[in-house]
Enzyme design. Structure first.
Site, PDB file in Angstrom:
ATOM      1  CD  GLN A  74      15.583  63.939 -94.678  1.00 13.68           C
ATOM      2  OE1 GLN A  74      15.101  64.508 -93.703  1.00 13.68           O
ATOM      3  NE2 GLN A  74      16.785  64.244 -95.144  1.00 13.68           N
ATOM      4  CG  ASP A 109      18.424  70.210 -87.515  1.00 14.19           C
ATOM      5  OD1 ASP A 109      19.146  69.350 -86.986  1.00 14.19           O
ATOM      6  OD2 ASP A 109      18.069  70.157 -88.703  1.00 14.19           O
ATOM      7  CD  GLU A 158      24.096  68.404 -90.220  1.00 18.71           C
ATOM      8  OE1 GLU A 158      23.217  68.033 -89.412  1.00 18.71           O
ATOM      9  OE2 GLU A 158      24.010  68.232 -91.448  1.00 18.71           O
TER      10      GLU A 158
END
Length: 189
Positions: A74, A109, A158
């Site tokens: 991250q 995702d 998103e």
């Protein structure tokens, strides 16, 4: 200074710009999701596998692009976004280290393709993007950063970012059109 959450193992844990995971938190039940090397916590992975199979049965292509991330990973994502696009842009589309749902092992995702513009707004108009909206909640997933809730989530739209919250809460959020932030605030969770 963000609040350090005390419940990172809870599937309803809120992690965002103002709520971060403890520095030493690593989920202890990570497993690979179907047709991918990406990992999620076991409960979320099983739900994703069901979501994936349901999409596949409808002829919808679904690729897992990013699941669990270590703090180091991250940090690399964050620094790369800042270097390429600047800190203001990065703070809209990328989480600071320890403030990413990916680090909980509950976010994934997904896209309709593995390469190219795989994580762009084009996902929204793809079959998988539409399936996330119409059916994701049936498997315990919510679209975490909807286009009309940017002021509440403090993240840009998103259409690829699914967050596992469990079937019961996902259904409540779907029916009420609430974000996780709104739910936590309203229910003092």
């Amino acid at each position: 200074d963000p609040e350090i959450i005390s419940n990172p193992n809870e599937i309803t844990a809120l992690v965002n710009k103002t709520h971060q995971i403890p520095e030493d938190y690593i989920p202890n039940d990570l497993v690979e999701v179907i047709d991918s090397h990406q990992k999620l916590r076991k409960e979320a992975a099983l739900a994703y596998n069901e979501f994936y199979q349901a999409a596949k049965q409808k002829g919808i292509t679904c690729y897992a692009i990013s699941g669990y991330r270590t703090n180091e990973m991250q940090t690399l994502y964050w620094k790369r976004q800042v270097a390429i696009n600047g800190e203001e842009y990065a703070s809209q589309y990328s989480a600071y280290p320890l403030r990413s749902e990916h680090q909980l092992g509950l976010a994934i995702d997904v896209s309709y393709q593995l390469t190219g513009d795989r994580l762009t707004c084009k996902v929204a108009s793809s079959e998988i993007g539409k399936f996330i909206i119409s059916d994701g909640y049936k498997y315990g997933f919510i679209l975490r950063y909807p286009e009309d809730k940017i002021a509440i989530t403090n993240y840009g739209y998103e259409p690829w970012h699914m967050r596992y919250v469990g079937k019961e809460l996902a259904k409540k959020l779907y029916e009420s059109q609430m974000t996780l932030e709104e739910y936590v605030k309203e229910n003092h969770v």
